[in-house]
Structure formats: structure tokens, C-alpha cells
Motif scaffolding. Structure first.
Motif, mmCIF file in Angstrom:
data_model
loop_
_atom_site.group_PDB
_atom_site.id
_atom_site.type_symbol
_atom_site.label_atom_id
_atom_site.label_comp_id
_atom_site.label_asym_id
_atom_site.label_seq_id
_atom_site.Cartn_x
_atom_site.Cartn_y
_atom_site.Cartn_z
ATOM 1 N N GLU A 289 0.828 -1.211 0.000
ATOM 2 C CA GLU A 289 0.000 0.000 0.000
ATOM 3 C C GLU A 289 0.865 1.266 0.000
ATOM 4 O O GLU A 289 0.570 2.229 -0.716
ATOM 5 N N MET A 290 1.939 1.259 0.780
ATOM 6 C CA MET A 290 2.825 2.418 0.852
ATOM 7 C C MET A 290 3.533 2.658 -0.479
ATOM 8 O O MET A 290 3.705 3.802 -0.918
ATOM 9 N N GLU A 291 3.936 1.589 -1.144
ATOM 10 C CA GLU A 291 4.609 1.721 -2.438
ATOM 11 C C GLU A 291 3.669 2.310 -3.492
ATOM 12 O O GLU A 291 4.058 3.211 -4.256
ATOM 13 N N LEU A 292 2.444 1.819 -3.530
ATOM 14 C CA LEU A 292 1.469 2.338 -4.491
ATOM 15 C C LEU A 292 1.168 3.811 -4.214
ATOM 16 O O LEU A 292 1.091 4.633 -5.140
ATOM 17 N N ARG A 293 1.023 4.148 -2.935
ATOM 18 C CA ARG A 293 0.753 5.528 -2.551
ATOM 19 C C ARG A 293 1.928 6.435 -2.932
ATOM 20 O O ARG A 293 1.736 7.560 -3.393
ATOM 21 N N THR A 294 3.140 5.932 -2.760
ATOM 22 C CA THR A 294 4.334 6.703 -3.084
ATOM 23 C C THR A 294 4.411 7.012 -4.577
ATOM 24 O O THR A 294 4.684 8.151 -4.975
ATOM 25 N N MET A 295 4.176 6.009 -5.407
ATOM 26 C CA MET A 295 4.244 6.227 -6.853
ATOM 27 C C MET A 295 3.177 7.211 -7.312
ATOM 28 O O MET A 295 3.428 8.052 -8.185
ATOM 29 N N THR A 296 2.000 7.126 -6.732
ATOM 30 C CA THR A 296 0.935 8.077 -7.070
ATOM 31 C C THR A 296 1.343 9.496 -6.698
ATOM 32 O O THR A 296 1.170 10.438 -7.483
ATOM 33 N N ALA A 297 1.913 9.665 -5.501
ATOM 34 C CA ALA A 297 2.332 10.993 -5.039
ATOM 35 C C ALA A 297 3.434 11.570 -5.929
ATOM 36 O O ALA A 297 3.427 12.768 -6.248
ATOM 37 N N ILE A 298 4.369 10.739 -6.339
ATOM 38 C CA ILE A 298 5.457 11.209 -7.211
ATOM 39 C C ILE A 298 4.903 11.643 -8.563
ATOM 40 O O ILE A 298 5.296 12.690 -9.103
ATOM 41 N N LYS A 299 3.974 10.884 -9.098
ATOM 42 C CA LYS A 299 3.378 11.256 -10.394
ATOM 43 C C LYS A 299 2.579 12.546 -10.272
ATOM 44 O O LYS A 299 2.595 13.385 -11.190
ATOM 45 N N GLU A 300 1.897 12.723 -9.158
ATOM 46 C CA GLU A 300 1.134 13.967 -8.957
ATOM 47 C C GLU A 300 2.068 15.171 -8.845
ATOM 48 O O GLU A 300 1.785 16.251 -9.379
ATOM 49 N N GLN A 301 3.201 14.994 -8.173
ATOM 50 C CA GLN A 301 4.167 16.089 -8.054
ATOM 51 C C GLN A 301 4.831 16.372 -9.401
ATOM 52 O O GLN A 301 5.102 17.537 -9.741
ATOM 53 N N LEU A 302 5.070 15.322 -10.156
ATOM 54 C CA LEU A 302 5.609 15.495 -11.512
ATOM 55 C C LEU A 302 4.648 16.313 -12.368
ATOM 56 O O LEU A 302 5.070 17.175 -13.148
ATOM 57 N N GLU A 303 3.377 16.021 -12.239
ATOM 58 C CA GLU A 303 2.355 16.741 -12.999
ATOM 59 C C GLU A 303 2.424 18.234 -12.720
ATOM 60 O O GLU A 303 2.264 19.058 -13.628
ATOM 61 N N ARG A 304 2.713 18.597 -11.483
ATOM 62 C CA ARG A 304 2.789 20.007 -11.110
ATOM 63 C C ARG A 304 4.104 20.655 -11.555
ATOM 64 O O ARG A 304 4.109 21.793 -12.022
ATOM 65 N N ASP A 305 5.211 19.946 -11.399
ATOM 66 C CA ASP A 305 6.528 20.554 -11.593
ATOM 67 C C ASP A 305 7.167 20.248 -12.946
ATOM 68 O O ASP A 305 7.946 21.051 -13.457
ATOM 69 N N PHE A 306 6.868 19.061 -13.504
ATOM 70 C CA PHE A 306 7.431 18.652 -14.793
ATOM 71 C C PHE A 306 6.308 18.053 -15.649
ATOM 72 O O PHE A 306 6.301 16.852 -15.936
ATOM 73 N N PRO A 307 5.327 18.870 -16.040
ATOM 74 C CA PRO A 307 4.149 18.321 -16.723
ATOM 75 C C PRO A 307 4.463 17.572 -18.017
ATOM 76 O O PRO A 307 3.803 16.575 -18.327
ATOM 77 N N GLU A 308 5.463 18.033 -18.760
ATOM 78 C CA GLU A 308 5.811 17.334 -20.005
ATOM 79 C C GLU A 308 6.417 15.971 -19.697
ATOM 80 O O GLU A 308 6.158 14.991 -20.409
ATOM 81 N N ALA A 309 7.234 15.918 -18.663
ATOM 82 C CA ALA A 309 7.836 14.647 -18.276
ATOM 83 C C ALA A 309 6.770 13.670 -17.776
ATOM 84 O O ALA A 309 6.844 12.466 -18.044
ATOM 85 N N ARG A 310 5.772 14.192 -17.061
ATOM 86 C CA ARG A 310 4.699 13.330 -16.556
ATOM 87 C C ARG A 310 3.971 12.619 -17.689
ATOM 88 O O ARG A 310 3.546 11.456 -17.543
ATOM 89 N N LYS A 311 3.854 13.289 -18.823
ATOM 90 C CA LYS A 311 3.183 12.682 -19.975
ATOM 91 C C LYS A 311 3.938 11.472 -20.509
ATOM 92 O O LYS A 311 3.380 10.652 -21.243
ATOM 93 N N ASN A 312 5.211 11.367 -20.156
ATOM 94 C CA ASN A 312 6.039 10.262 -20.654
ATOM 95 C C ASN A 312 5.860 8.968 -19.867
ATOM 96 O O ASN A 312 6.428 7.942 -20.233
ATOM 97 N N ILE A 313 5.092 9.028 -18.770
ATOM 98 C CA ILE A 313 4.865 7.825 -17.963
ATOM 99 C C ILE A 313 3.490 7.243 -18.286
ATOM 100 O O ILE A 313 2.470 7.884 -18.030
ATOM 101 N N TYR A 314 3.472 6.053 -18.824
ATOM 102 C CA TYR A 314 2.215 5.394 -19.159
ATOM 103 C C TYR A 314 1.579 4.788 -17.889
ATOM 104 O O TYR A 314 2.254 4.618 -16.864
#
Length: 244
Positions: free
Chosen positions: A42-67
Motif C-alpha cells: 500500500e505504501m509503495e502504491l501511494r508513493t508512486m501516485t504521489a510522485i506522479k502527482e508532483q511530476l504533474e505540477r513541476d514537470f508536466p511534459e515529463a509526466r506525460k512520458n509515464i504510461y
């Protein structure tokens, strides 16, 4: 090019994902194995979600590269007598996690011969395969693969994988992430297999020990005597379950 990366939300695999999507503008297809008995799932899944959400805010183009992540139920992975036999042979003489059994069975069942594992410098597997691995240059990227005919036949269980971090330590990754402006995302990663009820690392499991010993001790709390005893009981109960 799309990179198939086993991503757990940990330091090493997160570095690989971020370096690909931010530094190299490459596409990443994450894979994650759902293990119902692993306390950190559960912690691992939550961590990956949080990192992707932060990427969306700070590196939106890079976030698009993660399927979207390919989630695999561990119990659904097909059996393979050949893989399990080679794994058991190797595990009988080396301390090797059972993920190299079920990951190998999954890769073979899906004809995956380019799944990226974030094995790094000083990792147990790095020490095993370093003399049987060869480097592949691929544009501005590179990775290692295990020879077709390794020195020990059991090393063939590593054939489905690419090893892009074999020459990097955790501190090397920290340096690159800091230089390229995403070190704070690395601080969001998770490493503990048996987190406490309050969501902090236990300080006792192997990943906690490795993190401490490989230069990131600031991220690992010192356990109390009571926590050490509780962890001992947890390991005893887990071993008994496997025997029964």
C-alpha cells in the motif's frame, strides 16, 4: 523508445524513471507486482501516485512520458519449472530474494526480454553478475545484460532483464538528481518492507539496512529495543507460515 521499468516507488527504480522522463525525454512503461502479503504494498502504491502527482505540477511534459502502470497479481504469475529450478539452485548458495523466481516466470510468460531492473552498484545481484555482464550502448543511454553463456548456468534467470544502473551507487543517483533539479522527488521514495503503523520506516528490514549502509542513513530511524523484539517475532511468524 519506450522503457519497460519495474517501478516500486523505491530510490533506485524511481531514479531510473525520473532520469528517463526528465533528463532524456523518454517514454516509460512501469510494471508493478501486487503482493498481497507484503506489508509495504500500500505504501509503495501511494508513493508512486504521489510522485506522479508532483511530476504533474513541476514537470508536466515529463509526466506525460509515464504510461499507466501494468499491475501484475503475484498469484496469477504462471509457474515455470525451469525458472524455479535455476532460482532454487542459485538461492541455495546465495542470499537472493524470491522476486527473481516470480519475476522471471512473469517475464518468460509474456516474452519480455527487456524488462529494466534497477540493480545498482553494491547491490547483491550486481556482485553476482558483474563478471558475466556486458555493456550495451543505445544512443545517449546504456545498460548491461547477462551473457548468453554465463559462468554459472543459474545466472540465466537474469537473461530477461536490462540493468541500466549497474555502475551507479545510491549516492551517485542523489548527485545526478540534485544537479538536474529533482532531488526532492527522490526524497518522496519509499524503501521499507515492513513500515510501522504510523507510516514511518521500521529501521530493521533489509531495505532499511541497505539504505543506511549505502549512505542514506538520514532517511532511516533508529529502532527501539521493543521494536527490535517485535520485528524478531514478526520474522519468526512469517517463517512458520512458509513451513506450514
Amino acid at each position: 523508445m519506450t522503457h519497460n521499468v519495474l517501478w516500486t516507488g523505491g530510490w533506485d527504480s524511481t531514479f531510473r524513471v525520473l532520469s528517463l522522463v526528465i533528463d532524456k525525454n523518454e517514454k516509460v512503461q512501469p510494471y508493478y507486482v501486487l503482493d498481497p502479503v507484503r506489508p509495504s504494498t500500500e505504501m509503495e502504491l501511494r508513493t508512486m501516485t504521489a510522485i506522479k502527482e508532483q511530476l504533474e505540477r513541476d514537470f508536466p511534459e515529463a509526466r506525460k512520458n509515464i504510461y499507466p502502470t501494468v499491475e501484475i497479481k503475484k498469484e496469477d504469475i504462471p509457474l515455470s519449472d525451469d525458472i524455479t529450478k535455476e532460482y532454487n539452485k542459485l538461492a541455495s548458495s546465495e542470499r537472493l530474494g524470491d522476486q527473481y523466481d516470480w519475476l522471471g516466470r512473469y517475464a518468460i510468460s509474456r516474452n519480455l526480454d527487456h524488462l529494466e531492473l534497477s540493480v545498482h552498484l553494491h547491490d547483491k545481484v550486481q556482485g553476482l553478475i558483474q563478471d558475466d555482464a556486458y555493456k550495451v550502448e543505445d544512443g545517449d543511454d546504456d545498460y548491461y545484460r547477462v551473457k548468453e553463456q554465463p559462468s554459472r548456468p543459474e545466472y540465466r534467470i537474469f537473461h530477461p532483464y536490462r540493468f541500466p544502473l549497474l555502475e551507479l551507487s545510491k549516492l551517485d543517483m542523489e548527485k545526478v538528481a540534485r544537479e538536474n533539479g529533482y532531488h526532492y522527488l527522490m526524497e518522496m521514495t519509499w524503501f521499507c518492507h515492513t513500515p510501522k503503523k504510523n507510516g514511518t520506516p521500521c529501521g530493521l528490514c533489509n531495505p532499511c539496512k541497505y539504505t543506511r549502509n549505502e549512505g542514506l542513513q538520514r532517511r532511516v530511524p533508529d529502532p527501539s529495543k521493543a521494536e527490535e523484539f517485535s520485528y524478531f517475532l514478526f520474522k519468526v511468524k512469517r517463517r512458520l507460515k512458509k513451513i506450514i
